[in-house]
Design a protein around this motif. Structure first.
Motif, short mmCIF file in Angstrom:
data_model
loop_
_atom_site.label_atom_id
_atom_site.label_comp_id
_atom_site.label_asym_id
_atom_site.label_seq_id
_atom_site.Cartn_x
_atom_site.Cartn_y
_atom_site.Cartn_z
N GLN A 1 0.83 -1.20 0.00
CA GLN A 1 0.00 0.00 0.00
C GLN A 1 0.86 1.25 0.00
N VAL B 1 2.66 1.90 -3.34
CA VAL B 1 1.77 2.34 -4.41
C VAL B 1 1.34 3.79 -4.19
N ASP C 1 -5.54 1.87 -11.58
CA ASP C 1 -6.33 0.91 -12.35
C ASP C 1 -6.95 1.65 -13.53
N PHE D 1 -7.88 5.39 -0.21
CA PHE D 1 -7.68 4.57 -1.40
C PHE D 1 -8.18 3.14 -1.20
N LEU E 1 -7.21 -0.43 -3.11
CA LEU E 1 -6.29 -1.02 -4.08
C LEU E 1 -6.80 -2.37 -4.54
N LYS F 1 -2.90 -1.85 -7.82
CA LYS F 1 -3.20 -0.56 -8.44
C LYS F 1 -4.29 0.15 -7.63
N ILE F 2 -4.31 1.47 -7.73
CA ILE F 2 -5.35 2.25 -7.07
C ILE F 2 -6.62 2.15 -7.89
#
Length: 289
Positions: free
Chosen positions: A176, A179, A200, A260, A262, A266-267
């Motif tokens: 986390q 990213v 994403d 966020f 994930l 990816k977010i």
């Protein structure tokens, strides 16, 4: 001898609160009494004059004793709540004062005890100390032997399960953090390609600062174009309800929080929260480098 008698009187003044803590952790009045008695034995063998906050010291000791008891119970593969609820409400009239038992049972509630019984030992200790007795995470962490970040996540998972949700998955805070840090660095640098790489392709952004339909932005390219080079210089990593997010607080004034979600590294979702009422409901803590 007089010092020991005086210490016993002081301990008795804390007994009721210690019993309340232990009972919520163990779900058994007899075991709660055992835990409190063990705390007294440890106190009697300690140089009490060196203890600055006796109430806090005793709560910590009782919590550690309860954690050991829960882990021992689990290791013996006992069906904790089926057994202990029966004991609690049916067979300890001579051990626990009936009036005291009724008050504790009514205060805690059988349903909550059943739910707490489904938590892992460290989750249960964390939930009881933080959510019930408002102990800060930095004090709970050494009790359960985990970092403050991990302790916050335990509380978040426990809270989710107590409220009826499915068990939350273990969170990889390192992933986390990497990213989100990459996302923030790219936003500061105005690096469009790196921003898109952190997102994403179908990322959804919900921004409570925007009116009506414009509250929602969809797609990695659209979000990257919107924030590239425009991130607040005061933005920094933080724990937001136990997961890694971002807060923006220029000159110490909190403007907004980014939360966020994930998926696949990816977010996938971003919630921009600026409404003070919503922010006040968040559990926030800065992450140090």
């Amino acid at each position: 001898m007089s010092e020991q008698v005086g210490l016993a009187h002081v301990f008795e003044s804390h007994r009721k609160d210690l019993l309340a803590v232990a009972y919520r952790m163990l779900g058994s009045l007899s075991e709660a009494e055992d835990a409190v008695q063990e705390a007294w034995l440890r106190l009697s063998r300690t140089e009490a004059g060196s203890i600055v906050n006796l109430g806090g010291w005793l709560t910590t000791v009782v919590s550690r004793i309860c954690l050991d008891m829960l882990r021992s119970r689990k290791s013996r593969r006992e069906d904790a709540m089926d057994v202990h609820l029966t004991e609690t409400f049916g067979s300890h009239e001579q051990v626990i004062d009936p009036e005291q038992e009724a008050i504790l049972a009514d205060t805690v509630g059988t349903a909550l005890l059943v739910v707490l019984g489904n938590l892992k030992p460290a989750e249960r200790i964390t939930f009881v100390l933080h959510d019930v007795f408002a102990m800060p995470f930095h004090e709970i962490a050494p009790i359960i032997g985990k970092s403050e970040m991990a302790t916050r996540q335990l509380a978040s998972r426990a809270r989710h399960r107590v409220r009826g949700g499915k068990a939350m998955p273990e969170v990889d805070h390192t992933l986390q953090r990497n990213v989100v840090q990459a996302f923030l660095a790219a936003a500061h640098a105005g690096d469009f390609d790196r921003l898109v790489a952190a997102l994403d392709p179908d990322v959804v952004v919900r921004d409570d600062r925007q009116p009506g339909p414009s509250r929602v932005t969809r797609g990695a390219a659209a979000l990257a174009k919107q924030i590239s080079g425009r991130a607040q210089k005061a933005a920094q990593l933080a724990l937001v309800n136990g997961t890694v997010g971002i807060i923006a607080a220029p000159r110490g004034r909190l403007l907004y929080v980014l939360r966020f979600t994930l998926r696949g590294g990816k977010i996938a979702e971003v919630d921009v929260i600026s409404d003070p009422a919503r922010i006040n409901r968040l559990d926030l803590a800065l992450l140090c480098d």
